[in-house]
Scaffold this active site. Structure first.
Site, PDB file in Angstrom:
ATOM      1  N   CYS A 174       0.876  -1.179   0.000  1.00  0.00           N
ATOM      2  CA  CYS A 174       0.000   0.000   0.000  1.00  0.00           C
ATOM      3  C   CYS A 174       0.908   1.222   0.000  1.00  0.00           C
ATOM      4  O   CYS A 174       2.098   1.118  -0.294  1.00  0.00           O
ATOM      5  CB  CYS A 174      -0.947  -0.023   1.207  1.00  0.00           C
ATOM      6  SG  CYS A 174      -0.114   0.027   2.805  1.00  0.00           S
ATOM      7  N   THR A 175       0.371   2.390   0.306  1.00  0.00           N
ATOM      8  CA  THR A 175       1.151   3.625   0.164  1.00  0.00           C
ATOM      9  C   THR A 175       2.325   3.695   1.140  1.00  0.00           C
ATOM     10  O   THR A 175       3.461   3.909   0.730  1.00  0.00           O
ATOM     11  CB  THR A 175       0.241   4.853   0.381  1.00  0.00           C
ATOM     12  OG1 THR A 175      -0.935   4.684  -0.408  1.00  0.00           O
ATOM     13  CG2 THR A 175       0.960   6.138   0.005  1.00  0.00           C
TER      14      THR A 175
END
Ligand SMILES: [Zn+2]
Ligand SMILES: [Zn+2]
Length: 313
Positions: A174-175
């Site tokens: 994810c980020t």
């Protein structure tokens, strides 16, 4: 010189309200801006400030033994990435339907950016993007499986799609890593055995592994909207919402009721006056288009200390 910090830590905080007040006071004293979420399960934040302010903040946070496992991702920036400072208490540090999971006790095995890079193309590996559709449409790992998520809280409902890969190694990303802590913990709970997560997320992978094989840009939750992470073999994958030609130019739709984050080329931006569709162009409250597609909220009358419980002028 400014910096943008991205960080999280799953760690029990006995009194989130009190912690919030103290933490807010710290951030005001350091003149930081950004968005910080405090919960009984931990801390999640992204803030901007000068390099000196950020250094003082990182030292203060790391001086608290509860945050021994916390890692800061540090990006250089030309200016503040936020208009304001918000420090809020919420039930979870990332809104999910997985409040019962304790990632600090059980979660997918953490991979460093280099380890992730070495594993991700193997035949016995599946790379899974656990972010939302508007994020992976702008940029994602070249061979990633995406889950048609509008919101992370729908993740458990999509896990069915991963059952076909149960015999493989699952690598989630994810980020900044915070969603993967819960997503990978949930996969373990669901009986997946070989579950790994990209520690520090796309941002750290960009900083430490050159971002190789990450196509497009990484969506971020601040004024920058999107950042480049790939310095090795970058490609544009997002397409103009109107003409479908490749475009990395991200805008907000000029219709405030739509406000969709979409890619739009300069030509279509002019033709549609910053709207994502003819319907939005025709909307009576459509905002004027100044060629940027950005509509920063006015920050008049803002005072960073107003969110402090004990603040008096
Ligand atoms: Zn276009
Ligand atoms: Zn629109």
């Amino acid at each position: 010189m400014y910096q943008v910090l991205l960080y999280y830590c799953y760690t029990p905080l006995d009194d989130p309200e009190q912690f919030r007040d103290e933490h807010h006071r710290l951030c005001v004293a350091l003149d930081l801006r950004g968005r910080i979420i405090v919960a009984g399960e931990g801390l999640n934040g992204t803030v901007s400030g000068t390099a000196a302010q950020c250094a003082a903040y990182m030292a203060a946070v790391k001086a608290d033994p509860r945050f021994a496992a916390l890692e800061f991702k540090v990006d250089a920036a030309e200016q503040h990435a936020f208009q304001k400072l918000h420090v809020r208490v919420k039930p979870e540090i990332v809104h999910s339907s997985l409040a019962h999971l304790r990632p600090q006790e059980r979660t997918g095995q953490h991979l460093s950016p280099q380890e992730f890079k070495a594993l991700k193309d193997r035949d016995d590996v599946v790379v899974v993007d656990v972010r939302s559709d508007y994020e992976y449409n702008l940029g994602r790992f070249r061979n990633a499986v995406t889950l048609d998520l509008e919101n992370f809280r729908d993740f458990p409902a999509r896990v069915e799609q991963l059952k076909q890969f149960k015999d493989k190694k699952i690598l989630t990303y994810c980020t900044g890593g915070v969603k993967c802590e819960k997503a990978s913990a949930y996969l373990l709970e669901q009986g997946f055995e070989n579950v790994y997560q990209l520690h520090g997320g796309i941002i750290k992978y960009g900083l430490e592994a050159g971002g190789e094989d990450f196509d497009g840009q990484c969506y971020v939750f601040d004024n920058r909207v999107a950042v480049d992470v790939n310095r090795v073999n970058p490609r544009v994958i997002s397409r103009c919402c109107a003409c479908r030609e490749p475009s990395a130019r991200l805008i907000n739709c000029a219709n405030p009721h739509c406000n969709a984050h979409v890619a739009q080329c300069e030509t279509c931006g002019q033709a549609l006056q910053g709207a994502c569709s003819d319907a939005c162009l025709a909307h009576p409250e459509k905002r004027p288009y100044d060629g940027t597609g950005a509509y920063p909220k006015a920050s008049n009358h803002y005072h960073p200390a107003q969110g402090l419980a004990s603040f008096r002028l």
